[in-house]
Motif scaffolding. Structure first.
Motif, PDB file in Angstrom:
ATOM      1  N   LEU A  68       0.822  -1.194   0.000  1.00  0.00           N
ATOM      2  CA  LEU A  68       0.000   0.000   0.000  1.00  0.00           C
ATOM      3  C   LEU A  68       0.869   1.262   0.000  1.00  0.00           C
ATOM      4  N   SER A  69       1.229   1.708  -1.191  1.00  0.00           N
ATOM      5  CA  SER A  69       2.032   2.924  -1.334  1.00  0.00           C
ATOM      6  C   SER A  69       1.671   3.610  -2.643  1.00  0.00           C
ATOM      7  N   ILE A  70       2.027   4.877  -2.753  1.00  0.00           N
ATOM      8  CA  ILE A  70       1.774   5.599  -3.998  1.00  0.00           C
ATOM      9  C   ILE A  70       2.692   5.112  -5.108  1.00  0.00           C
ATOM     10  N   VAL A  71       3.757   4.424  -4.739  1.00  0.00           N
ATOM     11  CA  VAL A  71       4.667   3.862  -5.747  1.00  0.00           C
ATOM     12  C   VAL A  71       4.017   2.660  -6.425  1.00  0.00           C
ATOM     13  N   LYS A  72       3.338   1.835  -5.661  1.00  0.00           N
ATOM     14  CA  LYS A  72       2.759   0.599  -6.190  1.00  0.00           C
ATOM     15  C   LYS A  72       1.291   0.737  -6.603  1.00  0.00           C
ATOM     16  N   LYS A  73       0.539   1.604  -5.931  1.00  0.00           N
ATOM     17  CA  LYS A  73      -0.912   1.620  -6.121  1.00  0.00           C
ATOM     18  C   LYS A  73      -1.454   2.855  -6.827  1.00  0.00           C
ATOM     19  N   ALA A  74      -0.655   3.879  -7.013  1.00  0.00           N
ATOM     20  CA  ALA A  74      -1.140   5.129  -7.603  1.00  0.00           C
ATOM     21  C   ALA A  74      -0.407   5.412  -8.916  1.00  0.00           C
ATOM     22  N   PRO A  75      -1.019   6.195  -9.810  1.00  0.00           N
ATOM     23  CA  PRO A  75      -0.337   6.544 -11.063  1.00  0.00           C
ATOM     24  C   PRO A  75       0.917   7.376 -10.849  1.00  0.00           C
ATOM     25  N   ALA A  76       1.110   7.925  -9.637  1.00  0.00           N
ATOM     26  CA  ALA A  76       2.341   8.669  -9.356  1.00  0.00           C
ATOM     27  C   ALA A  76       3.572   7.818  -9.627  1.00  0.00           C
ATOM     28  N   LYS A  77       3.533   6.547  -9.167  1.00  0.00           N
ATOM     29  CA  LYS A  77       4.617   5.586  -9.411  1.00  0.00           C
ATOM     30  C   LYS A  77       5.981   6.120  -8.975  1.00  0.00           C
ATOM     31  N   GLN A  78       5.995   6.948  -7.959  1.00  0.00           N
ATOM     32  CA  GLN A  78       7.283   7.476  -7.505  1.00  0.00           C
ATOM     33  C   GLN A  78       7.271   7.737  -6.011  1.00  0.00           C
ATOM     34  N   ASP A  79       8.449   7.706  -5.453  1.00  0.00           N
ATOM     35  CA  ASP A  79       8.686   8.009  -4.045  1.00  0.00           C
ATOM     36  C   ASP A  79       8.675   9.524  -3.889  1.00  0.00           C
ATOM     37  N   LEU A  80       7.803  10.037  -3.035  1.00  0.00           N
ATOM     38  CA  LEU A  80       7.753  11.482  -2.807  1.00  0.00           C
ATOM     39  C   LEU A  80       8.840  11.942  -1.855  1.00  0.00           C
ATOM     40  N   ILE A  81       9.274  11.069  -0.939  1.00  0.00           N
ATOM     41  CA  ILE A  81      10.128  11.498   0.173  1.00  0.00           C
ATOM     42  C   ILE A  81      11.588  11.709  -0.233  1.00  0.00           C
ATOM     43  N   LYS A  82      12.175  10.726  -0.887  1.00  0.00           N
ATOM     44  CA  LYS A  82      13.614  10.788  -1.167  1.00  0.00           C
ATOM     45  C   LYS A  82      14.022  12.042  -1.937  1.00  0.00           C
ATOM     46  N   PRO A  83      13.370  12.361  -3.071  1.00  0.00           N
ATOM     47  CA  PRO A  83      13.815  13.559  -3.798  1.00  0.00           C
ATOM     48  C   PRO A  83      13.597  14.845  -3.023  1.00  0.00           C
ATOM     49  N   LEU A  84      12.556  14.889  -2.188  1.00  0.00           N
ATOM     50  CA  LEU A  84      12.332  16.098  -1.391  1.00  0.00           C
ATOM     51  C   LEU A  84      13.418  16.257  -0.343  1.00  0.00           C
ATOM     52  N   PHE A  85      13.755  15.188   0.353  1.00  0.00           N
ATOM     53  CA  PHE A  85      14.830  15.265   1.351  1.00  0.00           C
ATOM     54  C   PHE A  85      16.151  15.681   0.687  1.00  0.00           C
ATOM     55  N   GLU A  86      16.406  15.169  -0.492  1.00  0.00           N
ATOM     56  CA  GLU A  86      17.644  15.529  -1.193  1.00  0.00           C
ATOM     57  C   GLU A  86      17.682  17.026  -1.493  1.00  0.00           C
ATOM     58  N   GLU A  87      16.560  17.565  -1.953  1.00  0.00           N
ATOM     59  CA  GLU A  87      16.510  18.992  -2.283  1.00  0.00           C
ATOM     60  C   GLU A  87      16.549  19.859  -1.035  1.00  0.00           C
TER      61      GLU A  87
END
Length: 443
Positions: free
Chosen positions: A121-140
């Motif tokens: 149950l994640s936006i990576v697996k279940k939503a059309p987003a298909k991406q991790d929201l957290i990692k790129p935000l923390f990097e920026e």
């Protein structure tokens, strides 16, 4: 010195019973790792989740039966993040003046905003987003030297091992089915380990601890899991006594809180996530709330709610930009300061430099005319309008030459120097702040 006085002197009494019951806890270490938080003053809270698709209450909308669980979860199909720009988010947070940001990794609905391995149950697996929201935000954020915080809900209303699953069904008493409860504990603690390893948050912002005891959550174990991976991480107070600071929500304290470190978390309208809600707080209201929190020794964690595509409401962008412009002009009086004068000495918020030789007084609105300080034993060396440079002349009223009691300090503030939101006076003192505490007369 009595134990309670020692704890108060260390600024640790608010959470001392839990923290000091653990072994190998050095109060000095806690103070040192909390210093950046004490200096930061402003954080930005980000509630991003599938609830933004239809603009409904995050998680609570199905829990409180405003809509069915099935209809709520259908929002997964509309969560796209197609315009998500983490660099823009981080840049806007930097512009606001914030020193840290906290983002939802999982709300009560159980939908992970990253690629969890503990379930599907994640936006990576279940939503059309298909991406991790957290990692790129923390990097920026880290490129901007902004501390990164992870919001995590301990409760999970989508996990059928959780005893309040869908509110009315699947209820059970933990003490009578510890095998089932242990399955849930393994799950949520597994997610905490994931987040700790994958993202190394500087701050953990727990929620939902009210439903179970510290023993049932294994709060001490959770704290140990976090600190074993990142000893400098700090934890909010929603871990049944095993956190480092308190988090009053929405409601502003009238008097200065007794606990040493605290943070007011507050929405920019009436809801945490993106919502059909246009009751926006004005920049003036946000700035005055922020100033009052800092003057009372706390921080403000100001919330924004991105849309499902990753864009931000224009009203929230404007609030952050106006807040940032004000901070850019007046930041000296906010960041790296401590709470100011006790009530009664000045009828408004104030802060102090860490060496207590500079007093900052905040005048709400386009205030002008005389302002007064009572009980100031110090000599005022200089009064300047911060961000403007105009020097003002203080007047001492009622000082009797043969009496040790100080007179009243009046400062006349011309309308021409007033800020659109909050004017700040910088008052240089001859030495560290010294206040009169008597009752007048000859005492």
């Amino acid at each position: 010195m009595k134990k309670m006085n020692v704890l108060l002197a260390l600024g640790l009494f608010a959470f001392a019973p839990a923290i000091f019951s653990q072994k190998n806890i050095d109060p000095k270490d806690i103070r040192e790792k909390m210093q950046w938080f004490a200096d930061a003053k402003l954080g930005i809270f980000i509630h991003s989740g599938i609830y933004a698709v239809n603009g409904v209450d995050e998680s609570w909308s199905f829990y409180n039966k405003k809509l069915s669980y099935a209809d709520y979860m259908k929002q997964l199909n509309g969560f796209t993040l197609k315009k998500y720009d983490p660099a823009y988010w981080a840049g806007l947070i930097k512009e606001s003046g914030a020193r840290y940001a906290v983002v939802t990794t999982k709300h009560h609905d159980g939908v992970a905003m990253y690629d969890t391995r503990m379930n599907g149950l994640s936006i990576v697996k279940k939503a059309p987003a298909k991406q991790d929201l957290i990692k790129p935000l923390f990097e920026e954020l880290r490129k901007q030297n902004i501390k990164c915080g992870a919001y995590y809900s301990l409760i999970d209303w989508s996990d059928n091992n959780y005893p309040a699953f869908l509110k009315d069904s699947n209820r059970y008493v933990v003490s009578k089915d510890y095998d089932r409860w242990n399955r849930f504990r393994n799950f949520f603690q597994g997610q905490i380990k994931e987040i700790n390893t994958m993202f190394r948050p500087d701050l953990w912002w727990f929620d939902g601890d009210w439903e179970h005891s510290a023993e049932e959550w294994e709060s001490q174990k959770v704290r140990s899991i976090i600190l074993s991976g990142n000893p400098k991480a700090i934890i909010n107070g929603r871990l049944q006594g095993y956190g480092d600071y308190e988090t009053p929500e929405q409601n502003f304290p009238v008097t200065r809180p007794n606990y040493h470190w605290w943070e007011l978390c507050m929405t920019s309208n009436d809801n945490w996530g993106f919502h059909n809600d246009n009751n926006w707080k004005t920049p003036y209201e946000i700035i005055t709330i922020f100033v009052d929190a800092v003057a009372n020794g706390g921080n403000l964690l100001l919330d924004i709610g991105p849309k499902e595509d990753g864009t931000l409401p224009e009203e929230q962008v404007n609030i952050l930009k106006e807040l940032g412009a004000w901070n850019n002009k007046h930041g000296e009086a906010i960041f790296n300061t401590v709470g100011g004068l006790p009530q009664g000495h000045f009828y408004g918020p104030s802060t102090l430099s860490k060496d207590s030789t500079t007093l900052y007084m905040f005048l709400h609105g386009k205030m002008n005319g005389p302002v007064m300080i009572k009980g100031l034993k110090n000599k005022v060396e200089e009064v300047t309008v911060l961000g403007n440079g105009t020097k003002l002349q203080p007047k001492i009223v009622g000082k009797i030459s043969w009496s040790p009691i100080p007179g009243l300090v009046y400062i006349d503030v011309p309308a021409s120097v007033a800020d659109n939101y909050v004017t700040v006076l910088r008052i240089k003192l001859d030495k560290p702040l010294n206040l009169y505490k008597g009752s007048g007369g000859l005492n």
